[in-house]
Design a protein around this motif. Sequence first.
Motif, PDB file in Angstrom:
ATOM      1  N   TYR A 116     -25.068   1.915  21.869  1.00 30.91           N
ATOM      2  CA  TYR A 116     -24.543   3.267  21.683  1.00 30.91           C
ATOM      3  C   TYR A 116     -23.162   3.308  21.042  1.00 30.91           C
ATOM      4  CZ  TYR A 116     -28.445   4.511  24.752  1.00 30.91           C
ATOM      5  OH  TYR A 116     -29.696   4.653  25.311  1.00 30.91           O
ATOM      6  N   ARG A 117     -23.045   2.717  19.886  1.00 32.01           N
ATOM      7  CA  ARG A 117     -21.866   2.976  19.071  1.00 32.01           C
ATOM      8  C   ARG A 117     -21.959   4.409  18.543  1.00 32.01           C
ATOM      9  NH1 ARG A 117     -21.420  -2.287  15.009  1.00 32.01           N
ATOM     10  NH2 ARG A 117     -21.249  -3.906  16.620  1.00 32.01           N
ATOM     11  N   GLY A 147     -15.558  -3.650  17.198  1.00 37.42           N
ATOM     12  CA  GLY A 147     -14.584  -4.673  17.555  1.00 37.42           C
ATOM     13  C   GLY A 147     -14.990  -5.517  18.752  1.00 37.42           C
ATOM     14  N   ASN A 148     -14.259  -6.599  18.951  1.00 35.88           N
ATOM     15  CA  ASN A 148     -14.524  -7.495  20.076  1.00 35.88           C
ATOM     16  C   ASN A 148     -14.302  -6.794  21.416  1.00 35.88           C
ATOM     17  OD1 ASN A 148     -14.988  -9.393  18.134  1.00 35.88           O
ATOM     18  ND2 ASN A 148     -13.488 -10.860  18.897  1.00 35.88           N
ATOM     19  N   ILE A 149     -15.089  -7.193  22.401  1.00 36.75           N
ATOM     20  CA  ILE A 149     -15.033  -6.602  23.741  1.00 36.75           C
ATOM     21  C   ILE A 149     -13.971  -7.312  24.577  1.00 36.75           C
ATOM     22  CG2 ILE A 149     -16.340  -6.292  25.879  1.00 36.75           C
ATOM     23  CD1 ILE A 149     -18.872  -6.110  24.058  1.00 36.75           C
ATOM     24  N   ILE A 150     -13.103  -6.512  25.199  1.00 38.54           N
ATOM     25  CA  ILE A 150     -12.066  -7.046  26.092  1.00 38.54           C
ATOM     26  C   ILE A 150     -12.545  -6.988  27.547  1.00 38.54           C
ATOM     27  CG2 ILE A 150      -9.703  -6.728  26.935  1.00 38.54           C
ATOM     28  CD1 ILE A 150      -9.103  -5.390  24.177  1.00 38.54           C
ATOM     29  N   ALA A 151     -13.128  -5.861  27.938  1.00 37.48           N
ATOM     30  CA  ALA A 151     -13.598  -5.689  29.318  1.00 37.48           C
ATOM     31  C   ALA A 151     -14.684  -4.625  29.356  1.00 37.48           C
ATOM     32  CB  ALA A 151     -12.439  -5.290  30.234  1.00 37.48           C
ATOM     33  N   GLN A 152     -15.585  -4.744  30.346  1.00 32.36           N
ATOM     34  CA  GLN A 152     -16.628  -3.745  30.560  1.00 32.36           C
ATOM     35  C   GLN A 152     -16.820  -3.520  32.053  1.00 32.36           C
ATOM     36  OE1 GLN A 152     -20.099  -5.278  28.375  1.00 32.36           O
ATOM     37  NE2 GLN A 152     -19.740  -3.729  26.789  1.00 32.36           N
ATOM     38  N   GLN A 153     -17.191  -2.286  32.394  1.00 30.16           N
ATOM     39  CA  GLN A 153     -17.569  -1.953  33.762  1.00 30.16           C
ATOM     40  C   GLN A 153     -18.819  -1.085  33.704  1.00 30.16           C
ATOM     41  OE1 GLN A 153     -16.372  -2.923  36.690  1.00 30.16           O
ATOM     42  NE2 GLN A 153     -14.638  -4.110  35.899  1.00 30.16           N
ATOM     43  N   THR A 154     -19.725  -1.307  34.641  1.00 32.19           N
ATOM     44  CA  THR A 154     -21.022  -0.625  34.662  1.00 32.19           C
ATOM     45  C   THR A 154     -21.065   0.395  35.796  1.00 32.19           C
ATOM     46  OG1 THR A 154     -22.071  -2.624  33.799  1.00 32.19           O
ATOM     47  CG2 THR A 154     -23.516  -1.012  34.800  1.00 32.19           C
ATOM     48  N   ILE A 155     -21.850   1.462  35.566  1.00 26.61           N
ATOM     49  CA  ILE A 155     -22.015   2.501  36.585  1.00 26.61           C
ATOM     50  C   ILE A 155     -23.444   3.042  36.482  1.00 26.61           C
ATOM     51  CG2 ILE A 155     -21.249   4.400  35.081  1.00 26.61           C
ATOM     52  CD1 ILE A 155     -19.785   5.589  37.489  1.00 26.61           C
ATOM     53  N   PRO A 156     -24.099   3.349  37.612  1.00 23.69           N
ATOM     54  CA  PRO A 156     -25.469   3.865  37.550  1.00 23.69           C
ATOM     55  C   PRO A 156     -25.521   5.310  37.065  1.00 23.69           C
ATOM     56  CG  PRO A 156     -24.714   3.781  39.825  1.00 23.69           C
ATOM     57  CD  PRO A 156     -23.650   3.118  39.001  1.00 23.69           C
ATOM     58  N   ILE A 157     -26.651   5.678  36.479  1.00 24.62           N
ATOM     59  CA  ILE A 157     -26.952   7.071  36.141  1.00 24.62           C
ATOM     60  C   ILE A 157     -28.029   7.540  37.111  1.00 24.62           C
ATOM     61  CG2 ILE A 157     -27.779   8.692  34.394  1.00 24.62           C
ATOM     62  CD1 ILE A 157     -26.965   6.668  32.247  1.00 24.62           C
ATOM     63  N   ASP A 196     -22.866  -8.744  19.932  1.00 21.47           N
ATOM     64  CA  ASP A 196     -24.091  -9.304  19.368  1.00 21.47           C
ATOM     65  C   ASP A 196     -24.687  -8.305  18.369  1.00 21.47           C
ATOM     66  OD1 ASP A 196     -26.583 -10.309  18.748  1.00 21.47           O
ATOM     67  OD2 ASP A 196     -27.153 -10.734  20.824  1.00 21.47           O
ATOM     68  N   PRO A 197     -24.701  -8.625  17.084  1.00 19.69           N
ATOM     69  CA  PRO A 197     -25.202  -7.663  16.088  1.00 19.69           C
ATOM     70  C   PRO A 197     -26.678  -7.317  16.282  1.00 19.69           C
ATOM     71  CG  PRO A 197     -24.855  -9.828  15.096  1.00 19.69           C
ATOM     72  CD  PRO A 197     -24.263  -9.885  16.465  1.00 19.69           C
TER      73      PRO A 197
END
Length: 315
Positions: A116-117, A147-157, A196-197
């Motif tokens: 989802y860009r 761009g490169n990813i620095i950090a990610q956090q996940t959350i439920p829908i 990852d392209p």
Amino acid sequence: MYKIVFMGTPQFSVPILKALSESDQVEIVAVVTQPDRKVGRKKVLTPPPVKALAIELNLPVYQPEKLSGSEEMQQILDLQPDLLITAAYGQYVPTKLLYTPEFKSINVHASLLPKYRGAAPIHSAIINGDDETGVTIMYMEKEMDAGNIIAQQTIPITKQDDVGSMFEKLSLLGRDTLIEVLPAIFNKTNPSIEQDPNEVTYAPMIHSEQEKIDFNQTSEEIDCKVRGLRPFPGSHTYLQGKRMKIWSVNPIEGTATKEAGIIEEIRKEAIVVACGKKTLIELLEIQPFGKQKMKTRDYLVGAGSQLKEGCNFGE
């Protein structure tokens, strides 16, 4: 303290700006946001939420219609910021502005990139029936959200979530994730992971043709679409030639006996409509053409009292 320029526009960006203003790591030397826009039926000129907060915090605000080549861009460069942070700014950021600060510019994006860009990641995640989403803190490049990813956090829908609730949740999650990772960014010890392209998907801006409900979809898919367009821009259908917005629905058990889009049953609280694959859905909250949003039960007592089984939605 590091000098930063913050760029953002909608309510999503407000908690992030507020947290940065309270941080002892940074000094906000400028806030860049979209110009004031006319809002509502009366077309009242209204500042974006980020501007309102910036004024409250006594921060300098820039509102160029277009940043590239503007006087405002040079003024921002003259401030010699150490870092540029964006969060739902909604405009192209010129390359010169991205790469001039000491630290490479970063963005708070409301999806788990590379998924989802684009402009509508929250809408797309709900419309597509995803079980989870999240936020990504990423370095900015000329290519959108690449761009490169620095950090990610996940959350439920959850099945109760819509765009409004997920905007709020993801805004707060983005705020917390950004504040947590800033020390590592300034120490230059943070991760920097290439996207990852092969996993890239896009979430472009929602267009008006996407707002129409297709009753050939299943009731679950229609529920996801209604929630994925609520509270903005909203979904709609047509009944007896007139446009009707649909604000709340409920997929129900049972097997449709009629063609998709045809009313199966009129209940006291809801209109039951046949959907794709012989599924059924209740319309619980609607907005008839020229009327206010209302519960379906109230509509059925008044203007909808003559509505009968067999009437067709979508025409």
